[in-house]
Design a protein around this motif. Structure first.
Motif, mmCIF file in Angstrom:
data_model
loop_
_atom_site.group_PDB
_atom_site.id
_atom_site.type_symbol
_atom_site.label_atom_id
_atom_site.label_comp_id
_atom_site.label_asym_id
_atom_site.label_seq_id
_atom_site.Cartn_x
_atom_site.Cartn_y
_atom_site.Cartn_z
ATOM 1 N N GLU A 116 0.796 -1.113 -0.077
ATOM 2 C CA GLU A 116 0.031 -0.164 0.025
ATOM 3 C C GLU A 116 0.836 1.131 -0.037
ATOM 4 O O GLU A 116 0.500 2.179 -0.946
ATOM 5 N N GLY A 117 1.993 1.170 0.965
ATOM 6 C CA GLY A 117 2.720 2.460 0.861
ATOM 7 C C GLY A 117 3.491 2.673 -0.392
ATOM 8 O O GLY A 117 3.590 3.803 -0.638
ATOM 9 N N MET A 118 3.797 1.381 -0.918
ATOM 10 C CA MET A 118 4.797 1.697 -2.214
ATOM 11 C C MET A 118 3.890 2.191 -3.443
ATOM 12 O O MET A 118 4.228 3.121 -4.107
ATOM 13 N N VAL A 119 2.576 1.463 -3.469
ATOM 14 C CA VAL A 119 1.601 2.243 -4.460
ATOM 15 C C VAL A 119 1.314 3.742 -4.111
ATOM 16 O O VAL A 119 1.335 4.380 -5.179
ATOM 17 N N ALA A 120 1.074 4.300 -2.858
ATOM 18 C CA ALA A 120 0.816 5.438 -2.670
ATOM 19 C C ALA A 120 1.863 6.419 -3.045
ATOM 20 O O ALA A 120 1.995 7.464 -3.486
ATOM 21 N N ASP A 121 3.339 5.928 -2.607
ATOM 22 C CA ASP A 121 4.390 6.745 -2.917
ATOM 23 C C ASP A 121 4.700 6.897 -4.346
ATOM 24 O O ASP A 121 5.284 7.724 -4.949
ATOM 25 N N ALA A 122 4.241 5.752 -5.186
ATOM 26 C CA ALA A 122 4.547 5.817 -6.630
ATOM 27 C C ALA A 122 3.637 7.056 -7.200
ATOM 28 O O ALA A 122 4.024 7.625 -8.176
ATOM 29 N N LEU A 123 2.548 7.027 -6.634
ATOM 30 C CA LEU A 123 1.610 8.041 -7.399
ATOM 31 C C LEU A 123 2.123 9.305 -6.989
ATOM 32 O O LEU A 123 1.821 10.429 -7.394
ATOM 33 N N ALA A 124 2.531 9.472 -5.638
ATOM 34 C CA ALA A 124 3.075 10.691 -5.183
ATOM 35 C C ALA A 124 4.299 11.177 -5.973
ATOM 36 O O ALA A 124 4.396 12.377 -6.197
ATOM 37 N N LEU A 125 5.321 10.381 -6.216
ATOM 38 C CA LEU A 125 6.219 10.588 -7.075
ATOM 39 C C LEU A 125 5.833 11.177 -8.568
ATOM 40 O O LEU A 125 6.412 12.100 -9.203
ATOM 41 N N ALA A 126 4.796 10.284 -9.032
ATOM 42 C CA ALA A 126 4.278 10.891 -10.496
ATOM 43 C C ALA A 126 3.985 12.287 -10.626
ATOM 44 O O ALA A 126 3.704 13.030 -11.453
ATOM 45 N N GLY A 127 3.221 12.760 -9.207
ATOM 46 C CA GLY A 127 2.550 13.843 -9.111
ATOM 47 C C GLY A 127 3.615 15.062 -8.815
ATOM 48 O O GLY A 127 3.176 16.410 -8.880
ATOM 49 N N ALA B 50 -1.954 0.507 -18.941
ATOM 50 C CA ALA B 50 -2.004 -0.661 -18.062
ATOM 51 C C ALA B 50 -1.499 -0.162 -16.525
ATOM 52 O O ALA B 50 -2.359 -0.503 -15.663
ATOM 53 N N ALA B 51 -0.509 0.759 -16.386
ATOM 54 C CA ALA B 51 -0.437 1.117 -15.263
ATOM 55 C C ALA B 51 -1.207 1.902 -14.522
ATOM 56 O O ALA B 51 -1.774 1.970 -13.418
ATOM 57 N N PRO B 52 -1.638 3.165 -15.149
ATOM 58 C CA PRO B 52 -2.734 4.040 -14.740
ATOM 59 C C PRO B 52 -4.021 3.279 -14.248
ATOM 60 O O PRO B 52 -4.734 3.789 -13.240
ATOM 61 N N THR B 53 -4.372 2.595 -15.219
ATOM 62 C CA THR B 53 -5.426 1.682 -14.870
ATOM 63 C C THR B 53 -5.367 1.037 -13.705
ATOM 64 O O THR B 53 -6.629 0.724 -12.913
ATOM 65 N N ALA B 54 -4.207 0.335 -13.634
ATOM 66 C CA ALA B 54 -4.378 -0.584 -12.027
ATOM 67 C C ALA B 54 -4.189 0.424 -11.135
ATOM 68 O O ALA B 54 -4.802 -0.164 -9.863
ATOM 69 N N PHE B 55 -3.743 1.676 -11.172
ATOM 70 C CA PHE B 55 -3.803 2.554 -9.932
ATOM 71 C C PHE B 55 -5.181 2.903 -9.714
ATOM 72 O O PHE B 55 -5.521 2.888 -8.738
ATOM 73 N N VAL B 56 -6.034 3.168 -10.619
ATOM 74 C CA VAL B 56 -7.606 3.402 -10.458
ATOM 75 C C VAL B 56 -7.897 2.330 -9.771
ATOM 76 O O VAL B 56 -8.900 2.203 -8.803
ATOM 77 N N GLY B 57 -7.751 0.780 -9.934
ATOM 78 C CA GLY B 57 -8.122 -0.276 -9.562
ATOM 79 C C GLY B 57 -7.626 -0.472 -8.098
ATOM 80 O O GLY B 57 -8.621 -0.860 -7.225
ATOM 81 N N ALA B 58 -6.534 0.107 -7.737
ATOM 82 C CA ALA B 58 -5.999 -0.129 -6.490
ATOM 83 C C ALA B 58 -6.631 0.880 -5.595
ATOM 84 O O ALA B 58 -6.943 0.421 -4.608
ATOM 85 N N ALA B 59 -7.158 1.978 -6.108
ATOM 86 C CA ALA B 59 -7.906 2.794 -5.098
ATOM 87 C C ALA B 59 -9.185 2.268 -4.682
ATOM 88 O O ALA B 59 -9.682 2.744 -3.575
ATOM 89 N N PHE B 60 -9.844 1.345 -5.411
ATOM 90 C CA PHE B 60 -10.823 0.815 -4.788
ATOM 91 C C PHE B 60 -10.693 -0.290 -3.725
ATOM 92 O O PHE B 60 -11.639 -1.032 -3.167
ATOM 93 N N GLN B 61 -9.422 -0.784 -3.637
ATOM 94 C CA GLN B 61 -9.044 -1.756 -2.632
ATOM 95 C C GLN B 61 -8.194 -1.374 -1.618
ATOM 96 O O GLN B 61 -7.963 -2.113 -0.637
#
Length: 225
Positions: free
Chosen positions: A69-80, A114-125
């Protein structure tokens, strides 16, 4: 192991811009997370996978990010934290079309999506992924508001235009097709979404309304003699 193992005095992942080895480690983890999300999706992403593909030891991953969870969140933070800026064509209509076409180009190609779609999917979980995705798009839309601000300066939009509502309206029908009805999107649909948003701007649909005055108590009517 969870976030409780981290140093309570350490800054949260993504809260600063480290340099040198720390930055390289963070980028390597981000790249591994993106690859894993694209290849197998959020539910199957593991710390072991990220460790293998990033070259960062599992102990470090747990200590700094707490888990997937933390790694996915930080990957999005880094993208921003990138330097992306909205288009500046000199016309609101063309700027809105360019924004809409970026959505189509980013999500229309399966490999890129693939990756941005997976981010959206992760947000539901994952609540942390949901918060990170919200922050990412809030920042993106905030940058896009400059498109409307310039249009107001040029006299193309009313001064009362709600810039945030306009830029969200451009992408909303495209995201509906991509993530709800699962329909294909293309350049024609992108232009249609942009043109609809522009027509609404010109009609004043997105103008901020002044708050209504509070109700005044009705005055008593004198009784007739």
């Amino acid at each position: 192991m969870n976030d409780s193992t981290e140093d309570p005095g350490a800054p949260a992942p993504g809260s600063r811009r480290p340099g040198g080895r720390t930055a390289r480690t963070r980028a390597a983890v981000r790249d591994a997370v993106l690859t894993g999300l694209a290849e197998q999706g959020y539910p199957s992403l593991t710390v072991e996978y990220v460790a293998e593909h990033s070259g960062v030891h599992k102990t470090t991953l747990y200590r700094r990010w707490g888990g997937v969870e933390g790694m996915v969140a930080d990957a999005l933070a880094l993208a921003g934290e990138d330097a992306w800026a909205p288009p500046d064509t000199g016309r609101l209509s063309d700027d809105l079309r360019a924004l809409a076409r970026e959505v189509v180009e980013g999500f229309g190609d399966p490999a890129r999506a693939a990756a941005p779609t997976a981010f959206v999917g992760a947000a539901f979980q994952s609540p942390r992924a949901a918060d990170a995705l919200h922050s990412f798009y809030a920042e993106r839309f905030r940058r896009c508001e400059e498109v409307v601000a310039r249009a107001v300066d040029r006299g193309e939009a009313p001064a009362s235009t709600d810039a945030g509502a306009v830029v969200r309206a451009v992408s909303a029908p495209l995201f509906l097709r991509l993530f709800v009805t699962r329909e294909p999107v293309d350049g024609e649909l992108a232009d249609q979404a942009a043109d609809a948003a522009l027509a609404a701007v010109e009609a004043g649909v997105f103008s901020r309304r002044a708050p209504a005055p509070p109700d005044r108590p009705s005055e008593a009517v004198p009784a007739a003699d």
